[in-house]
Design a protein around this motif. Sequence first.
Motif, short mmCIF file in Angstrom:
data_model
loop_
_atom_site.label_atom_id
_atom_site.label_comp_id
_atom_site.label_asym_id
_atom_site.label_seq_id
_atom_site.Cartn_x
_atom_site.Cartn_y
_atom_site.Cartn_z
N LEU A 131 -16.70 -4.59 -10.31
CA LEU A 131 -15.74 -3.54 -10.13
C LEU A 131 -14.25 -3.61 -10.54
N GLU A 132 -13.85 -4.63 -11.10
CA GLU A 132 -12.61 -5.09 -11.59
C GLU A 132 -12.05 -4.08 -12.43
N PRO A 133 -12.94 -3.40 -13.58
CA PRO A 133 -12.14 -2.42 -14.45
C PRO A 133 -11.58 -1.19 -13.51
N TYR A 134 -11.98 -1.07 -12.19
CA TYR A 134 -11.49 0.04 -11.56
C TYR A 134 -10.31 -0.32 -10.72
N TYR A 135 -9.91 -1.52 -10.61
CA TYR A 135 -8.73 -1.94 -9.68
C TYR A 135 -7.52 -1.57 -10.45
N ASP A 136 -6.60 -1.25 -9.51
CA ASP A 136 -5.10 -1.10 -9.89
C ASP A 136 -5.00 0.12 -10.93
N LEU B 9 0.94 -1.30 0.01
CA LEU B 9 0.05 -0.19 -0.03
C LEU B 9 0.94 1.28 0.03
N TYR B 10 1.98 1.42 0.68
CA TYR B 10 2.84 2.56 0.93
C TYR B 10 3.38 2.69 -0.51
N GLU B 11 3.92 1.62 -1.05
CA GLU B 11 4.56 1.91 -2.42
C GLU B 11 3.72 2.44 -3.50
N GLU B 12 2.42 2.03 -3.44
CA GLU B 12 1.29 2.50 -4.45
C GLU B 12 1.11 4.07 -3.80
N SER B 13 0.88 4.26 -2.66
CA SER B 13 0.66 5.66 -2.33
C SER B 13 1.74 6.58 -2.66
N ALA B 14 3.05 6.10 -2.20
CA ALA B 14 3.97 7.04 -2.71
C ALA B 14 4.41 7.22 -4.14
N ALA B 15 3.99 6.36 -4.89
CA ALA B 15 4.47 6.49 -6.42
C ALA B 15 3.31 7.16 -7.02
#
Length: 428
Positions: A136-141, A102-108
Amino acid sequence: MVKVSVIVPVYNAERYLAQCLDSILAQTLKEIEAVCVDDGSTDGSGEILDQYALRDQRVKVLHRKNSGYGSAMNAGLDAACGEYIGIVESDDCILPEMYRTLYEESAAGELDVVKSDACFWYEKIAYRRRIHHAHLEPYYDRVLGDMDRNVFFDFYMNIWTGIYKREFLARKNIRFHESPGASYQDNGFWLQTLSYCDKAKWIDKAFYLYRQDNEAASVKSRDKVLAMTREYEYIEGLLLERGDYQFLPYCYYYKLLRHRGNFLRIADEYKREFCGQIQRDYTKYRTYIKGFAELERWLQGVVLEPDKFCDSAVKARRDISGRLNGAKSLIIYGAGSHGDRVFRGLTNEGFYDRISCFAVSQCSAEDRLAGKQILKIDDAVKRYPGALVIVAVIRGSGMYIQMAQRLSVLGINEFLDGSDIEDNYYIL
């Protein structure tokens, strides 16, 4: 530098607390702190926290007199010094990669909020099922913004599967409602964070284990009739005070939506009284649920004939419970998402030991689920003669019709609809 401050509100949680803290301290992201707020525990929770603080300097303990969940969470927010805020309930656990991911995604992405999925978790029977909505899969990642805000609220409602930029929470003055006890104050934090964040992301992974077998969990309380209602009144007042009128429709919609779960949760003797609150809110806010026909029908049933509605609801629940109690054993026919809901509804009502097995129409790649065998339906009814079969798919669907026909061929013409359990039992 502390990258993530994990707030752990604690009240009489000695049974699960060590396991919870171990899962936090085992995170692969080492730059974390666990801000543990002992909200006047009267069991051994305070001593457990102090022992952990002596062993690991990342554990920060605040002891205070009992003031309620919201007050405890705000104390944790004030004491936190991390770049991001995480939340773990004291009877739950998290997987080791949660905060690093989660942190790596947030920081990036310089995101205000990053969340993931959770798993319903029964530790005693080694059962986990991921909470995931395929539509909701189209909205992930992917990074989502203001144009996607309606979608934010379609993901599973919780405050603990993600992290929140501390600067964002401070800038928007997002706090918890300091009402007494542990009474749904997470709803206000959830609605504020999703309303005010500029950029958010949901990761297509599940890291959070949401315990279902804690009988003392506040969400299982059968009193606190108006606690949820009061939380949404608080949110409404907050938005009006701030002039953030554009977010009021979310508040009104979810206030009405939560009424159904609350009606199922509370004890039968409170239901008629609660119908008065539903009537008042439906009169004021009914325009905000346009398009949700199922909820509209349910609310109108309450509003138009409350006495008849309550009598029917109480009778239906008692009839279902009577059939379940009178059965020699239970077979859950269906091992998908509806089978899971039926299983959780039965387990939460104390029927786990009566469940003989799950059953499917065709052979399954798995041989066990939730500590029970998965059998072909033909084998299940032979092995457990006299068992009450529960058809756990959508009532009236093509699959339902096929399963009913298969049961008829096997000589079983009376069974229980899983939809009846889903409609009449409170299922988290």
